[in-house]
Write an enzyme that holds these catalytic residues in place. Structure first.
Site, PDB file in Angstrom:
ATOM      1  N   ARG A   1      59.861 -60.026  55.571  1.00 21.94           N
ATOM      2  CA  ARG A   1      58.564 -60.698  55.538  1.00 21.94           C
ATOM      3  C   ARG A   1      58.528 -61.767  56.617  1.00 21.94           C
ATOM      4  O   ARG A   1      59.544 -62.392  56.935  1.00 21.94           O
ATOM      5  CB  ARG A   1      58.310 -61.342  54.166  1.00 21.94           C
ATOM      6  CG  ARG A   1      58.300 -60.385  53.006  1.00 21.94           C
ATOM      7  CD  ARG A   1      57.148 -59.409  53.062  1.00 21.94           C
ATOM      8  NE  ARG A   1      55.854 -60.079  52.992  1.00 21.94           N
ATOM      9  CZ  ARG A   1      55.257 -60.447  51.858  1.00 21.94           C
ATOM     10  NH1 ARG A   1      55.846 -60.226  50.690  1.00 21.94           N
ATOM     11  NH2 ARG A   1      54.072 -61.022  51.881  1.00 21.94           N
TER      12      ARG A   1
ATOM     13  N   PRO B   1      48.518 -59.671  46.929  1.00 25.83           N
ATOM     14  CA  PRO B   1      47.925 -60.786  46.187  1.00 25.83           C
ATOM     15  C   PRO B   1      49.008 -61.625  45.512  1.00 25.83           C
ATOM     16  O   PRO B   1      49.982 -61.089  44.966  1.00 25.83           O
ATOM     17  CB  PRO B   1      47.043 -60.089  45.145  1.00 25.83           C
ATOM     18  CG  PRO B   1      46.760 -58.744  45.714  1.00 25.83           C
ATOM     19  CD  PRO B   1      47.983 -58.366  46.488  1.00 25.83           C
ATOM     20  N   GLU B   2      48.837 -62.940  45.565  1.00 27.11           N
ATOM     21  CA  GLU B   2      49.795 -63.821  44.912  1.00 27.11           C
ATOM     22  C   GLU B   2      49.312 -64.138  43.501  1.00 27.11           C
ATOM     23  O   GLU B   2      48.240 -63.710  43.068  1.00 27.11           O
ATOM     24  CB  GLU B   2      50.017 -65.063  45.776  1.00 27.11           C
ATOM     25  CG  GLU B   2      50.485 -64.672  47.176  1.00 27.11           C
ATOM     26  CD  GLU B   2      51.148 -65.783  47.978  1.00 27.11           C
ATOM     27  OE1 GLU B   2      51.688 -66.728  47.373  1.00 27.11           O
ATOM     28  OE2 GLU B   2      51.140 -65.691  49.221  1.00 27.11           O
TER      29      GLU B   2
ATOM     30  N   LYS C   1      52.647 -61.761  39.145  1.00 29.31           N
ATOM     31  CA  LYS C   1      51.770 -60.807  39.818  1.00 29.31           C
ATOM     32  C   LYS C   1      51.407 -59.622  38.920  1.00 29.31           C
ATOM     33  O   LYS C   1      50.969 -58.585  39.419  1.00 29.31           O
ATOM     34  CB  LYS C   1      52.443 -60.318  41.109  1.00 29.31           C
ATOM     35  CG  LYS C   1      52.704 -61.436  42.123  1.00 29.31           C
ATOM     36  CD  LYS C   1      53.345 -60.904  43.389  1.00 29.31           C
ATOM     37  CE  LYS C   1      53.605 -62.028  44.383  1.00 29.31           C
ATOM     38  NZ  LYS C   1      54.175 -61.532  45.643  1.00 29.31           N
TER      39      LYS C   1
END
Length: 265
Positions: free
Chosen positions: A254, A2-3, A52
């Site tokens: 990523r 989640p950002e 976050k």
């Protein structure tokens, strides 16, 4: 993962549903027993977020710090709640609502000193008014690392993740492989302002939408639930602006997505 907009949205929800109430806190899984006993029965004064990280501040000075990581998730129910199912790290029960936290990377008790130390390690959060974008720019501008990698570092910008990274660079036609030290302030200032507005949309809508109206058909990228995006998860598809095939590559573990024409060096 989640950002930042997800955590700010959660903080607002938890403030609305639990703020000002004495909360029953438990750990059905057993891994947060001591922490839950420390805050159970106390009033949740404020729920807020930085990047976050989610912070629940109680009236006895204790702060529950949650980092969802890759797998963490809150599940909401009305009171009375059903019996816990699965590995529930923390259960919160208020007057009308309850929530179960499963699978977080961190769920622990902090005090103000520990929160201050956490914030000192983080970069500016685009969703916090007091954040200073110059702090992020200085970190980027003095580095030879690729700007696409720098934007993922939480000590550069707190809360940005893979989706916002890819979309922000595309929207401003920045080559993700460009060294950070070659990013100019004249480029950075509109990027920061854009990021702030994009993340505010994420908080309001509960999902990431980065397309301008003229490019937004309302359809997800490769299926429902995907962010409505220019390049993220659109590898192999045509760029919405120039028609070039969107590429993907690994950048520091990523997946990076970009248009080699619109984002040419």
């Amino acid at each position: 993962m989640p950002e930042g907009h997800t955590l700010h949205r959660l903080a607002r929800l938890h403030q609305k549903r639990f703020g000002g109430q004495a909360i029953e806190v438990s750990s059905p899984q057993g891994r947060f027993v001591d922490g839950s006993e420390w805050v159970s029965g106390h009033v949740l004064k404020r729920a807020d977020a930085w990047g976050k990280h989610l912070l629940h501040r109680y009236d006895n000075g204790a702060i529950v710090h949650v980092h969802l990581g890759l797998y963490g998730k809150f599940g909401e129910q009305s009171v009375p709640m059903n019996e816990p199912v699965g590995q529930v790290r923390m259960r919160m029960v208020g007057e009308e609502y309850g929530t179960d936290l499963r699978g977080p990377t961190r769920c622990e008790i902090f005090d103000d000193t520990q929160v201050d130390a956490l914030i000192a390690r983080l970069g500016p959060d685009p969703l916090r008014k007091e954040s200073d974008p110059d702090k992020a720019f200085h970190r980027i501008h003095k580095s030879a690392m690729a700007v696409g990698a720098l934007l993922m570092e939480q000590d550069v910008i707190a809360g940005i993740g893979n989706v916002y990274r890819a979309e922000l660079l595309f929207r401003h036609r920045i080559d993700p492989f460009r060294p950070g030290k070659k990013l100019d302030r004249e480029e950075w200032e509109p990027m920061w302002s854009d990021l702030v507005e994009l993340m505010k949309v994420g908080v309001r809508r509960g999902r990431i939408i980065t397309l301008d109206k003229e490019h937004d058909s309302g359809a997800g990228s490769r299926g429902p639930g995907r962010p409505r995006s220019y390049v993220y998860k659109r590898n192999g598809q045509a760029c919405l602006i120039c028609g070039t095939t969107i590429l993907t590559a690994d950048m520091k573990g990523r997946n990076l997505f970009w248009c080699p024409t619109c984002q040419a060096s």
